[in-house]
Design a protein around this motif. Structure first.
Motif, mmCIF file in Angstrom:
data_model
loop_
_atom_site.group_PDB
_atom_site.id
_atom_site.type_symbol
_atom_site.label_atom_id
_atom_site.label_comp_id
_atom_site.label_asym_id
_atom_site.label_seq_id
_atom_site.Cartn_x
_atom_site.Cartn_y
_atom_site.Cartn_z
ATOM 1 N N PRO A 46 29.541 20.999 59.058
ATOM 2 C CA PRO A 46 29.722 20.885 57.603
ATOM 3 C C PRO A 46 28.437 21.089 56.816
ATOM 4 O O PRO A 46 28.466 21.596 55.697
ATOM 5 C CB PRO A 46 30.272 19.460 57.434
ATOM 6 N N LEU A 49 27.916 24.787 56.675
ATOM 7 C CA LEU A 49 28.872 25.337 55.708
ATOM 8 C C LEU A 49 28.353 25.156 54.284
ATOM 9 O O LEU A 49 28.407 26.081 53.460
ATOM 10 C CB LEU A 49 30.227 24.656 55.883
ATOM 11 N N GLY A 63 35.067 27.410 56.667
ATOM 12 C CA GLY A 63 34.601 26.826 57.913
ATOM 13 C C GLY A 63 35.688 26.744 58.960
ATOM 14 O O GLY A 63 36.883 26.689 58.644
ATOM 15 N N GLY A 65 36.049 24.407 62.588
ATOM 16 C CA GLY A 65 35.401 23.444 63.466
ATOM 17 C C GLY A 65 36.228 23.026 64.664
ATOM 18 O O GLY A 65 35.882 22.065 65.346
#
Length: 321
Positions: A46, A49, A63, A65
């Motif tokens: 994050p 990002l 993003g 993940g």
């Protein structure tokens, strides 16, 4: 409208990534950037990002993940998996898929896009993210401003008034070819006077913290701080015997504190309060207690003014900064 796509880990983003994305943006009308990460990556996904979104506000930066295979040999369905990931991130047709790695040719084929390979030999920008992670200081000039605070080291001058902080800060900054954050409390008092309230101290602390964050983006590996909000908190203790909760909530502490001793004569420069020996001692003790209470890394710097600079350098070297 022409649409482009690229993906990567950007761990961290560096000058090569900037060149890649800016080249891609110049060649299409709309660019989508997919930032990929795994839970155990050394830099949180994050955060990467957020860096990429700040660096490229005109691009669509998304993003991913989830745990997925990272190479074709890990899973026979590798390419269908990644085709689905790209399709979810970019549901529209892709005209050009950009990459500096040759895997991009197969991925472009999978999603029906033209492959645009950009500087695959890294001859234009000779750096990799792994090289930066291994030696961020040695590769500092490849780091864009949003990433620098993650790697920069902060060295804060701490302690009572009239102990040489304002003299020492620019000397250290010049030695390390970097910047320093001046003491905002002095600036504030020179502008508004010495009749301070708790709200004034919170304003001083918040402004100093904001200045620090701004200069972390521009510094050279280290940033020197002429005090920080911890020192303003001690001022609150001295002036009011209490403090606003904002000070204890403050967590952006420095990597090293240089606590300047009171073994220098007190000089009244018009913005100082506590010249009596017992009050100077209390001020010093409270300053040290603030660092001890938080378990922070610090060294005491004392001695004549002409020796404090060398002692500060020795302390910084001993701390590995």
């Amino acid at each position: 409208m022409t649409r482009g796509f690229l993906l990567g880990k950007f761990m961290p983003p560096h000058a090569g990534h900037v060149a890649l994305v800016e080249t891609a943006q110049a060649l299409v009308d709309q660019l989508t950037v997919l930032v990929c990460w795994l839970p155990d990556d050394p830099i949180p996904g994050p955060l990467r990002l957020a860096w990429m979104r700040e660096l490229f506000p005109k691009a669509r930066v998304v993003g991913h993940g989830a745990i997925v295979p990272q190479a074709p040999e890990e899973d026979p369905d590798f390419w269908p998996i990644w085709r689905a990931i790209v399709g979810a991130a970019h549901p529209e047709p892709i005209d050009q898929l950009f990459a500096s790695e040759l895997y991009g040719a197969r991925l472009a084929q999978e999603v029906g896009a033209r492959f645009a390979v950009i500087d695959p030999s890294r001859s234009g920008v000779p750096i990799s993210a792994s090289a930066i992670r291994a030696d961020p200081a040695g590769n500092w000039h490849y780091l864009p401003p949003p990433v620098r605070p993650y790697y920069a080291k902060t060295i804060c001058l701490h302690g009572p008034e009239s102990t040489g902080k304002t003299t020492l800060a620019p000397l250290l900054a010049r030695h390390f070819d970097t910047l320093f954050v001046p003491e905002y409390g002095r600036t504030y008092c020179e502008e508004y006077g010495l009749s301070l309230t708790m709200d004034d101290l919170v304003t001083i602390g918040r402004t100093h913290a904001a200045m620090t964050q701004a200069l972390l983006r521009q510094c050279n590996q280290r940033l020197i701080l002429d005090t920080d909000p911890l020192m303003t908190a001690v001022w609150a203790d001295m002036l009011f015997e209490t403090r606003d909760p904002w000070f204890d909530a403050f967590q952006d502490t420095a990597d090293l504190y240089l606590l300047l001793d009171i073994d220098l004569p007190w000089v009244d420069d018009g913005t100082r309060f506590f010249g009596e020996d017992d009050r100077r001692r209390r001020f010093f003790d409270l300053s040290r207690a603030e660092l001890d209470r938080r378990g922070l890394n610090y060294r005491i710097i004392g001695g004549p003014p002409e020796e404090r600079f060398e002692r500060a350098l020795e302390a910084i070297a001993e701390a590995g900064l």
